[in-house]
Design an enzyme around this catalytic site. Sequence first.
Site, PDB file in Angstrom:
ATOM      1  CB  SER A  56     -13.034  39.382 -20.868  1.00  0.00           C
ATOM      2  OG  SER A  56     -12.551  38.593 -21.953  1.00  0.00           O
ATOM      3  CE1 TYR A 208      -6.847  29.084 -26.485  1.00  0.00           C
ATOM      4  CE2 TYR A 208      -6.474  26.954 -25.462  1.00  0.00           C
ATOM      5  CZ  TYR A 208      -6.608  28.317 -25.369  1.00  0.00           C
ATOM      6  OH  TYR A 208      -6.505  28.918 -24.137  1.00  0.00           O
ATOM      7  CE  LYS A 212      -3.345  29.547 -25.397  1.00  0.00           C
ATOM      8  NZ  LYS A 212      -2.964  30.796 -24.721  1.00  0.00           N
TER       9      LYS A 212
END
Length: 324
Positions: A56, A208, A212
Site C-alpha cells: 500500500s 519512527y 528514519k
Amino acid sequence: MPVPSPLVCAVETLLDKSLVLGYSSIGWYARQPWLPPSPAPGSLAGRTVIVTGASSGLGRATAAGVARLGARVRLIGRTASRLEEAARAIHRSLPNADLVIDECDMSDLDAVRSWCSTVEESIHAVVHSAGVMPPERSESAQGHELALATHVLGPVLMDDLLRPRLREDGDARIVWMSSGGMYSAPLTEELVADPEYRRGEYNGTRAYARTKRLQVVAAQREAELMGADGIVVHAMHPGWADTPGITDSLPRFAAVVKPILRTAEQGADTAVWLVAAPEAAWATGDFWQDRRPRPTDFLPWHHTSWDLADQVWRYCRSAAALDS
C-alpha cells in the site's frame, strides 16, 4: 546535474525551511517548472526492481511507477493477500505490468535471509519502503525493537545479501524511503547509545523518526561500501503524502493537513526517479526530495558526527549478523 539558478536556490531554501510549503502538495506544484526531466518511457525495460512495503501507500505507488517504465517488479510485503490486492490495483491501470509477489517480513532477519537465497536474477534496484509505527515498544522475531528491525536491520541485511545480484546489473541503485521526520531526530549520543529504544518512555512517532535518521546514515555508509561495485545508494523523503502511514498512524495531523497532502504518486516520484534517471547515478550517498539533493540536518548545530555515525553503523551491521 545542472546547478539551479540563484533564484531557484532561494525559493528552494524557503520551501525547505517552511516545512508546510515544501513538504505539502504546494511544494510539489511550485517545483514543477525546474524539476529535472523524467526518465524516458521504457527506461527500465528488461530490469528487475525490488520494492519492499509494496502492499500500500508509497511502496505500491513506487512499484506502479517503476512498472510503468517497463521494470519487472518484485513486490515484498508481510501478507500475500495484501500484495495480491496491490498487484490487482496496479494491473487495473497497467494491464501488462510484470509483477511478482514475494511474501517476506522485513523485520524478521531469518525471513530476509531465506528470501534473498531464492533470488537468482540480476537486480537493478532495491527500494526500501516497508514501514511501521508501533504504538508501544515491541520486538521482532530476533528480539530487536520493531521499527529498528523493519526500517534498518532487515534492509541492511537484504542489501548485503543481494550485493552480488546488484553488481551484475552494472548500473544498480538502492533507494531508502526515509522521512522528513528524521530531521526531528538528530544523531545524538543518546540515540547511538540506545538504538533499540530500551530506555525512557517509548513513543512510536519518536521511534519512527529515530530509525528514519538511521536509514540516512545507512544509505551514506552503503554508498561508501558499495561504490566500488558500481552500486549507487541514496535516501530520500516523500514529503507529506496521503497514505496509511500518515492517515492511520497520525490521524490528527492528517486531518489538519489533508487539503494539502500529496498523493502517494507525488510522494513516490523521487524514488522512481532515483531508480531510473541517468542523472541519479552521477553521485551517491545523497538525501533527496523532489529530485534534488537536500541537507541531512535541518539546524547547523545538529550536524551529524562522523564518529557517532560510525558507531551506530557498526551496531546495525552487528545486529543484522553482518561483519562490521
